[in-house]
Scaffold this motif. Structure first.
Motif, PDB file in Angstrom:
ATOM      1  N   PHE A  16      44.314  43.245  33.124  1.00 60.51           N
ATOM      2  CA  PHE A  16      43.690  42.736  31.835  1.00 60.51           C
ATOM      3  C   PHE A  16      42.420  42.561  31.421  1.00 60.51           C
ATOM      4  N   ILE A  17      42.285  41.278  32.437  1.00 59.95           N
ATOM      5  CA  ILE A  17      40.904  40.650  32.458  1.00 59.95           C
ATOM      6  C   ILE A  17      39.487  42.348  33.166  1.00 59.95           C
ATOM      7  N   ASP A  18      40.484  42.464  33.930  1.00 55.94           N
ATOM      8  CA  ASP A  18      39.529  43.744  34.787  1.00 55.94           C
ATOM      9  C   ASP A  18      39.391  44.457  33.372  1.00 55.94           C
ATOM     10  N   ALA A  19      40.589  44.945  32.566  1.00 53.55           N
ATOM     11  CA  ALA A  19      40.624  46.059  31.638  1.00 53.55           C
ATOM     12  C   ALA A  19      39.230  45.359  30.353  1.00 53.55           C
ATOM     13  N   ALA A  20      40.079  44.087  30.223  1.00 48.48           N
ATOM     14  CA  ALA A  20      39.264  43.599  28.772  1.00 48.48           C
ATOM     15  C   ALA A  20      37.704  43.586  29.424  1.00 48.48           C
ATOM     16  N   THR A  21      37.078  43.191  30.959  1.00 47.91           N
ATOM     17  CA  THR A  21      35.721  43.451  30.791  1.00 47.91           C
ATOM     18  C   THR A  21      35.112  44.684  30.650  1.00 47.91           C
ATOM     19  N   LYS A  22      36.098  46.070  31.253  1.00 44.78           N
ATOM     20  CA  LYS A  22      35.571  47.022  31.004  1.00 44.78           C
ATOM     21  C   LYS A  22      34.843  47.255  29.992  1.00 44.78           C
ATOM     22  N   TYR A  23      35.856  47.844  28.772  1.00 46.16           N
ATOM     23  CA  TYR A  23      36.714  48.391  27.562  1.00 46.16           C
ATOM     24  C   TYR A  23      34.946  47.526  26.726  1.00 46.16           C
ATOM     25  N   ALA A  24      34.403  46.678  26.996  1.00 48.67           N
ATOM     26  CA  ALA A  24      33.662  45.487  26.251  1.00 48.67           C
ATOM     27  C   ALA A  24      32.640  46.112  26.652  1.00 48.67           C
ATOM     28  N   ASP A  25      31.999  46.684  28.105  1.00 46.52           N
ATOM     29  CA  ASP A  25      31.270  47.304  28.432  1.00 46.52           C
ATOM     30  C   ASP A  25      30.922  48.564  27.491  1.00 46.52           C
ATOM     31  N   GLN A  26      31.908  49.223  27.716  1.00 41.34           N
ATOM     32  CA  GLN A  26      32.379  50.814  27.825  1.00 41.34           C
ATOM     33  C   GLN A  26      31.498  50.647  25.988  1.00 41.34           C
ATOM     34  N   SER A  63      27.871  39.315  24.405  1.00 37.45           N
ATOM     35  CA  SER A  63      28.762  38.524  23.561  1.00 37.45           C
ATOM     36  C   SER A  63      29.734  37.959  23.763  1.00 37.45           C
ATOM     37  N   LEU A  64      30.380  38.731  24.706  1.00 32.01           N
ATOM     38  CA  LEU A  64      31.925  38.698  24.807  1.00 32.01           C
ATOM     39  C   LEU A  64      32.371  38.122  26.412  1.00 32.01           C
ATOM     40  N   GLU A  65      32.348  37.853  27.275  1.00 35.15           N
ATOM     41  CA  GLU A  65      32.816  37.434  28.367  1.00 35.15           C
ATOM     42  C   GLU A  65      34.443  36.911  28.732  1.00 35.15           C
ATOM     43  N   PHE A  66      35.106  38.029  30.008  1.00 35.00           N
ATOM     44  CA  PHE A  66      36.295  38.005  29.948  1.00 35.00           C
ATOM     45  C   PHE A  66      36.484  36.798  31.488  1.00 35.00           C
ATOM     46  N   ARG A  67      37.744  35.813  31.252  1.00 33.53           N
ATOM     47  CA  ARG A  67      37.654  35.146  32.854  1.00 33.53           C
ATOM     48  C   ARG A  67      39.102  34.943  32.943  1.00 33.53           C
ATOM     49  N   LEU A  68      39.549  35.036  33.916  1.00 33.79           N
ATOM     50  CA  LEU A  68      41.775  35.027  34.281  1.00 33.79           C
ATOM     51  C   LEU A  68      41.135  33.207  33.973  1.00 33.79           C
ATOM     52  N   GLY A  69      42.752  32.713  33.601  1.00 31.87           N
ATOM     53  CA  GLY A  69      42.536  31.617  33.511  1.00 31.87           C
ATOM     54  C   GLY A  69      44.405  31.430  32.735  1.00 31.87           C
ATOM     55  N   ASP A  70      44.492  30.152  33.093  1.00 30.07           N
ATOM     56  CA  ASP A  70      46.248  29.773  32.159  1.00 30.07           C
ATOM     57  C   ASP A  70      45.994  28.750  31.031  1.00 30.07           C
ATOM     58  N   ALA A  71      46.346  29.271  29.868  1.00 31.03           N
ATOM     59  CA  ALA A  71      46.353  28.520  28.957  1.00 31.03           C
ATOM     60  C   ALA A  71      47.090  27.427  28.611  1.00 31.03           C
ATOM     61  N   HIS A  72      48.177  27.211  30.026  1.00 31.56           N
ATOM     62  CA  HIS A  72      48.539  25.998  29.799  1.00 31.56           C
ATOM     63  C   HIS A  72      47.494  24.496  30.140  1.00 31.56           C
ATOM     64  N   ASN A  73      46.980  25.178  30.845  1.00 33.57           N
ATOM     65  CA  ASN A  73      45.568  23.877  31.625  1.00 33.57           C
ATOM     66  C   ASN A  73      44.161  24.833  31.405  1.00 33.57           C
ATOM     67  N   LEU A  74      43.316  24.780  29.985  1.00 27.73           N
ATOM     68  CA  LEU A  74      42.155  24.900  29.950  1.00 27.73           C
ATOM     69  C   LEU A  74      40.986  24.876  31.250  1.00 27.73           C
ATOM     70  N   ASP A  75      40.609  25.655  31.612  1.00 26.97           N
ATOM     71  CA  ASP A  75      38.837  25.229  31.986  1.00 26.97           C
ATOM     72  C   ASP A  75      37.795  25.147  31.083  1.00 26.97           C
ATOM     73  N   PHE A  76      38.235  24.425  30.444  1.00 27.94           N
ATOM     74  CA  PHE A  76      36.968  24.224  29.092  1.00 27.94           C
ATOM     75  C   PHE A  76      36.840  22.492  29.592  1.00 27.94           C
ATOM     76  N   GLU A  77      35.862  22.522  28.601  1.00 29.28           N
ATOM     77  CA  GLU A  77      35.022  20.237  28.221  1.00 29.28           C
ATOM     78  C   GLU A  77      35.962  20.368  26.897  1.00 29.28           C
ATOM     79  N   ASP A  78      36.257  19.310  26.652  1.00 30.39           N
ATOM     80  CA  ASP A  78      36.611  19.005  25.554  1.00 30.39           C
ATOM     81  C   ASP A  78      35.762  19.876  24.512  1.00 30.39           C
ATOM     82  N   GLY A  79      36.278  19.672  23.317  1.00 35.76           N
ATOM     83  CA  GLY A  79      35.780  20.467  21.914  1.00 35.76           C
ATOM     84  C   GLY A  79      34.528  21.489  22.292  1.00 35.76           C
TER      85      GLY A  79
END
Ligand code: SAM
Length: 264
Positions: A77-87, A93-109
Motif C-alpha cells: 500500500f505504501i508503494d502504491a501511495a508513493t507512486k500515485y502521489a507522484d503520478q 506535500s505528501l510523504e508515505f511511510r511504513l509504520g504500525d498505528a499501535h506504535n507511532l514513530d513520531f514525537e509527542d504533539g
C-alpha cells in the motif's frame, strides 16, 4: 509475500482507489474535512493511509499548503501511495511511510490534525491507537475518526435468516472491531480527547451497487476462508447480489459515523 497475498493486495488497492471515487462515500470525507481548520503550513497525519487516496484528495484541494504524512503497516500500500502521489503531482506535500498505528514513530504533539479514515475497525487494539493518536497530536489539535458500524451492514437476500448470517460473517471476517464506532463516546475522554462534533450517515445503494459491489467481491472470499459458511452458500449469495444488480433490484446499506475531537 506469496502470489495469493499479492493478488489479495492488488484487489484491495483497486478497492480503496475505486471506493474513493464513489460519490456517496467521498462526500462523507468532504463533509468532515470541510469542518476541520488546517493551520497554514500545518502538519497532518493519516494513520492507516492505505493507497493514500484520502491525503491525495486533501492535497488536491484548492489552497492546500500543509504537509501530509501517511503511515500504513502494509508495504504494497505504501508503494502504491508513493507512486500515485507522484503520478498526481502531489508528492511535494505528501510523504508515505511504513509504520504500525499501535506504535507511532513520531514525537509527542507533532501534528495539528490526525485522520483515521476507516482504520480503527481494522486494528487489533483500538485503545492503543487512540492513545497513540492523542500522544502525537498537539494540544488543541484535531483528531478525526471516521468508520462504519459494521453490525449495521446489510445486503438484501430473499432468505432473511441466511442473509443475516452472511451479513454477520462479512462483518466478523473483515473487521477486528466491527462495533468500535459505538464505543467512541465512552473511549475518547479516556485519552484526553474532547468530543467537539459527531454525526452519522447511512450509506445506501438501491437498484445498483458500486461501493457495496466491490465490498462483496473483495470480502466474500474472506468468509469462505474463515469456514463460517460453506463456499457453495457464499457463491449462491454472491450470485444473488449480481443478479439483483443486473435486474436493478439491489439493496445494501451500512451506517457510518464521524467523530471530531480536540486534544486537551
Ligand atoms: C480500509 S483501509 C483504509 C485505507 C485509507 N484510510 C482509505 O480510506 O483509503 C484500512 C487500512 O488500515 C491499515 N492498517 C490496519 N491495521 C494497521 C496497523 N496496525 N498499522 C498501520 N496500518 C494499519 C491497512 O493496511 C489498510 O491500509
Amino acid at each position: 509475500m506469496n502470489e495469493l497475498d499479492e493478488l489479495a493486495h492488488e484487489r484491495l488497492i483497486e478497492r480503496l482507489e475505486s471506493r474513493a471515487q464513489v460519490n456517496t462515500f467521498s462526500d462523507l470525507f468532504e463533509k468532515y474535512v470541510n469542518r476541520i481548520e488546517i493551520p497554514e503550513a500545518g502538519k497532518i497525519l493519516e494513520v492507516g493511509c492505505g493507497t493514500g487516496v484520502i491525503l491525495r484528495q486533501l492535497a488536491q484541494r484548492h489552497g492546500f499548503d500543509a504537509r501530509g504524512v501517511g503511515i500504513d503497516h502494509c508495504k504494497s500500500f505504501i508503494d502504491a501511495a508513493t507512486k500515485y502521489a507522484d503520478q498526481e503531482s502531489v508528492a511535494d506535500s505528501l510523504e508515505f511511510r511504513l509504520g504500525d498505528a499501535h506504535n507511532l514513530d513520531f514525537e509527542d504533539g507533532e501534528f495539528d490534525v490526525v485522520i483515521c479514515h476507516t482504520v480503527i475497525s481494522h486494528v487489533t487494539e483500538p485503545a492503543k491507537i487512540l492513545s497513540e493518536v492523542a500522544r502525537v497530536t498537539k494540544k488543541g489539535g484535531v483528531i478525526a475518526i471516521f468508520d462504519g458500524d459494521y453490525s449495521s451492514l446489510t445486503y438484501a437476500f430473499p432468505d432473511h435468516s441466511f442473509g443475516r448470517k452472511m451479513d454477520a460473517a462479512l462483518s466478523n471476517t473483515t473487521f477486528n472491531n466491527p462495533r468500535i464506532m459505538c464505543d467512541l463516546p465512552r473511549l475518547l475522554p479516556q485519552f484526553d480527547l474532547e468530543l467537539t462534533d459527531a454525526w452519522g450517515d447511512a450509506v445506501v445503494e438501491i437498484g445498483q451497487g458500486s461501493y457495496f459491489k466491490t465490498f462483496a467481491e473483495t470480502y466474500a472470499p474472506y468468509v469462505k476462508n474463515s469456514g463460517q459458511l460453506s463456499d457453495q452458500t457464499v457463491d449462491i449469495w454472491l450470485k444473488e447480489q449480481n443478479k439483483a444488480m443486473e435486474n436493478g433490484t439491489f439493496f445494501a446499506a451500512c451506517n457510518y459515523y464521524t467523530y471530531l475531537s480536540k486534544k486537551v
